[in-house]
Scaffold this active site. Structure first.
Site, PDB file in Angstrom:
ATOM      1  N   HIS A  17       0.762  -1.287   0.109  1.00 43.60           N
ATOM      2  CA  HIS A  17      -0.033  -0.051  -0.080  1.00 43.60           C
ATOM      3  C   HIS A  17       0.824   1.409  -0.183  1.00 43.60           C
ATOM      4  O   HIS A  17       1.352   1.795   1.310  1.00 43.60           O
ATOM      5  CB  HIS A  17      -1.024  -0.012   1.140  1.00 43.60           C
ATOM      6  CG  HIS A  17      -2.142   0.919   1.170  1.00 43.60           C
ATOM      7  ND1 HIS A  17      -3.233   0.933   1.724  1.00 43.60           N
ATOM      8  CD2 HIS A  17      -2.018   2.353   0.523  1.00 43.60           C
ATOM      9  CE1 HIS A  17      -3.994   2.059   1.706  1.00 43.60           C
ATOM     10  NE2 HIS A  17      -3.221   2.796   0.964  1.00 43.60           N
ATOM     11  N   HIS A  19       1.155   4.979  -2.236  1.00 43.28           N
ATOM     12  CA  HIS A  19       0.968   5.815  -3.478  1.00 43.28           C
ATOM     13  C   HIS A  19       2.090   6.485  -4.001  1.00 43.28           C
ATOM     14  O   HIS A  19       2.685   7.355  -2.946  1.00 43.28           O
ATOM     15  CB  HIS A  19      -0.256   6.672  -3.087  1.00 43.28           C
ATOM     16  CG  HIS A  19      -1.459   6.035  -2.743  1.00 43.28           C
ATOM     17  ND1 HIS A  19      -2.583   5.871  -3.233  1.00 43.28           N
ATOM     18  CD2 HIS A  19      -1.808   5.683  -1.246  1.00 43.28           C
ATOM     19  CE1 HIS A  19      -3.620   5.126  -2.744  1.00 43.28           C
ATOM     20  NE2 HIS A  19      -3.151   5.218  -1.235  1.00 43.28           N
ATOM     21  N   HIS A 197      -9.586   0.737  -1.606  1.00 40.69           N
ATOM     22  CA  HIS A 197      -9.605   1.550  -0.179  1.00 40.69           C
ATOM     23  C   HIS A 197     -10.996   1.365   0.272  1.00 40.69           C
ATOM     24  O   HIS A 197     -11.862   1.338  -0.265  1.00 40.69           O
ATOM     25  CB  HIS A 197      -9.227   2.835  -0.374  1.00 40.69           C
ATOM     26  CG  HIS A 197      -7.793   3.023  -0.478  1.00 40.69           C
ATOM     27  ND1 HIS A 197      -7.108   2.567  -1.661  1.00 40.69           N
ATOM     28  CD2 HIS A 197      -6.921   3.970   0.243  1.00 40.69           C
ATOM     29  CE1 HIS A 197      -5.870   2.971  -1.515  1.00 40.69           C
ATOM     30  NE2 HIS A 197      -5.892   3.930  -0.663  1.00 40.69           N
ATOM     31  N   GLU A 200     -11.687   3.080   5.570  1.00 36.00           N
ATOM     32  CA  GLU A 200     -10.644   3.951   6.201  1.00 36.00           C
ATOM     33  C   GLU A 200     -11.441   5.117   7.043  1.00 36.00           C
ATOM     34  O   GLU A 200     -11.262   5.254   8.199  1.00 36.00           O
ATOM     35  CB  GLU A 200      -9.793   4.681   5.017  1.00 36.00           C
ATOM     36  CG  GLU A 200      -8.627   5.751   5.575  1.00 36.00           C
ATOM     37  CD  GLU A 200      -8.153   6.400   4.274  1.00 36.00           C
ATOM     38  OE1 GLU A 200      -8.458   6.396   3.213  1.00 36.00           O
ATOM     39  OE2 GLU A 200      -6.756   6.836   4.644  1.00 36.00           O
ATOM     40  N   ASP A 278       1.543   3.861   2.959  1.00 35.72           N
ATOM     41  CA  ASP A 278       0.643   4.725   2.182  1.00 35.72           C
ATOM     42  C   ASP A 278       1.116   6.026   1.480  1.00 35.72           C
ATOM     43  O   ASP A 278       1.295   5.932   0.292  1.00 35.72           O
ATOM     44  CB  ASP A 278      -0.645   5.254   3.317  1.00 35.72           C
ATOM     45  CG  ASP A 278      -1.638   5.564   2.614  1.00 35.72           C
ATOM     46  OD1 ASP A 278      -2.029   5.444   1.484  1.00 35.72           O
ATOM     47  OD2 ASP A 278      -2.731   5.798   3.421  1.00 35.72           O
ATOM     48  N   ASP A 279       1.301   7.250   2.187  1.00 38.53           N
ATOM     49  CA  ASP A 279       1.875   8.022   1.465  1.00 38.53           C
ATOM     50  C   ASP A 279       3.177   8.851   2.247  1.00 38.53           C
ATOM     51  O   ASP A 279       3.055   9.708   3.161  1.00 38.53           O
ATOM     52  CB  ASP A 279       0.828   9.284   1.454  1.00 38.53           C
ATOM     53  CG  ASP A 279      -0.408   8.891   0.645  1.00 38.53           C
ATOM     54  OD1 ASP A 279      -0.296   9.000  -0.717  1.00 38.53           O
ATOM     55  OD2 ASP A 279      -1.208   8.544   1.190  1.00 38.53           O
TER      56      ASP A 279
HETATM   57  N1  ADE Z   1      -4.560   8.657  -2.003  1.00 39.27           N
HETATM   58  C1  ADE Z   1      -3.580   8.595  -1.292  1.00 39.27           C
HETATM   59  N2  ADE Z   1      -3.579   7.929  -0.238  1.00 39.27           N
HETATM   60  C2  ADE Z   1      -4.868   7.866   0.057  1.00 39.27           C
HETATM   61  C3  ADE Z   1      -5.716   7.284   1.246  1.00 39.27           C
HETATM   62  N3  ADE Z   1      -5.052   7.114   2.374  1.00 39.27           N
HETATM   63  N4  ADE Z   1      -6.865   7.018   1.077  1.00 39.27           N
HETATM   64  C4  ADE Z   1      -7.515   7.544  -0.051  1.00 39.27           C
HETATM   65  N5  ADE Z   1      -6.895   7.813  -1.093  1.00 39.27           N
HETATM   66  C5  ADE Z   1      -5.571   8.078  -0.766  1.00 39.27           C
HETATM   67 ZN    ZN Z   2      -3.827   4.680   0.564  1.00 41.91          ZN
END
Ligand code: ADE
Ligand code: ZN
Length: 337
Positions: A17, A19, A197, A200, A278-279
């Site tokens: 996971h 991005h 996703h 969340e 994630d990011d």
């Molecule tokens: N795009 C990038 N990170 C995300 C996340 N945690 N949830 C939804 N879209 C995303």
């Molecule tokens: Zn994500």
């Protein structure tokens, strides 16, 4: 480095996971902005970092999508992904399944080829330099409509040999998985693997829908599934992998405190949780930091950490022989540490 950190960084693992647009570090934002003559609404790296205080998912998405404007050329995407692979390698990563958001780039006028050509160049290089294997998952932005996702699937047609799967990301609330049932059916007909996703910020019903309407093989996040005991039982008995992201959950206020993070509970329930970033450029840590901070916060045992690493390979889209090879490397690591 503490013993825990050393154990975690040496542990063979996959990231499921990530991005790639969310791995854009502020320094790179300035570098790419300068070389592409794209203005950035910040004066310094410090100012950018200060802006990374989010109240929810949407706050973050607004900044992340704005940051992506500096990505203009194949070289930018290549450099971005290669920097990520260097971090993954430093954290003991052996494999990555990387998300990208084509609509974020085609909506700015970039041809579909730019992101995918740059990313696949970096993926090939990373295999040569670090021995890291990787796969690409193309995500549809769920705040856009079905037409946009169908156009994206059509644009991807010439590149399907380089795309392993499709996912669903962006603003979850108000955009249930069922909105994309038809495009995901079309993706499945093309042999693409399916993730989304769900859970969340959205309710457990969205996790259920991702399973029933999209036929997902993994759930990205899935935290809120814990609110529904029957759903948890289903996820456990079907062996559905959850790609959980502790630091993201903290920064986007899915949890108020890391000590309340459900990672330990998920493992104890028998859910196939994995630990991911994630990011990472926006949430303050790559995969190693996510493991370490979660382990410290909720007292993950050595057995829990090994389970997370195993789950990252069994939940991957690698073939059985590769999965078995990685699992054997975890067993060998456990035997000597
Ligand atoms: N795009 C990038 N990170 C995300 C996340 N945690 N949830 C939804 N879209 C995303
Ligand atoms: Zn994500």
């Amino acid at each position: 480095m503490t013993d825990l950190a050393a154990f975690i960084r040496g542990l063979p693992k996959a990231e499921l996971h990530l991005h790639v647009e969310g791995s854009l570090e502020p320094e790179q934002m300035f570098e790419f902005g300068r070389r592409n003559k794209v203005a950035i609404p910040f004066r310094s790296v410090e100012e950018v970092r200060k802006a990374y205080a989010f109240s929810n998912l949407q706050d973050f998405l607004d900044l992340c999508y704005q940051g992506a404007n500096v990505l203009q050329t194949e070289e930018d995407f290549r450099d971005l992904a290669l920097a990520y692979f260097a971090r993954l390698h430093a954290d003991g990563g052996r494999h990555a399944e990387m998300f990208f958001d084509p609509e974020l780039h085609t909506s700015r006028g970039l041809p579909f080829s730019i992101a995918i050509d740059g990313l696949t160049a970096a993926m090939k290089e990373a295999e040569g330099i670090y021995g890291i294997t990787s796969k690409l998952i193309m995500c549809f932005l769920r705040h856009l409509d079905e037409t946009s996702s169908f156009e994206t699937l059509k644009a991807a047609e010439p590149y399907l040999d380089r795309i392993t799967g499709v996912g669903l990301d962006s603003s979850e609330k108000g955009h249930p998985p069922s909105k994309f049932a038809r495009v995901f059916a079309a993706a499945r007909e093309r042999g693409l693997r399916i993730v989304a996703h769900a859970g969340e910020e959205g309710p457990p019903a969205y996790v259920q829908e991702a399973l029933d309407s999209l036929h997902v093989e993994r759930i990205d996040h899935g935290n809120r599934a814990l609110e529904d005991a029957a759903l948890v039982q289903r996820l456990v008995s079907d062996g559905v992998t959850l790609t959980v992201c502790p630091l993201s959950n903290l920064k986007l206020r899915v949890v108020a405190d890391l000590k309340q993070h459900p990672m330990k509970r998920m493992l104890d329930l028998g859910l196939r949780a994995t630990c991911n970033s994630d990011d990472p450029a926006y949430f303050g840590g790559y995969i190693g930091d996510n493991f370490i901070r979660a382990a410290e916060a909720v007292n993950l045992s050595r057995a829990d950490l090994l389970q997370l690493a195993r789950n990252s390979f069994t939940g991957s889209f690698l073939n059985k022989a590769s999965i078995d090879r990685h699992l054997a490397s975890i067993d060998a690591y456990a035997a000597f540490r």
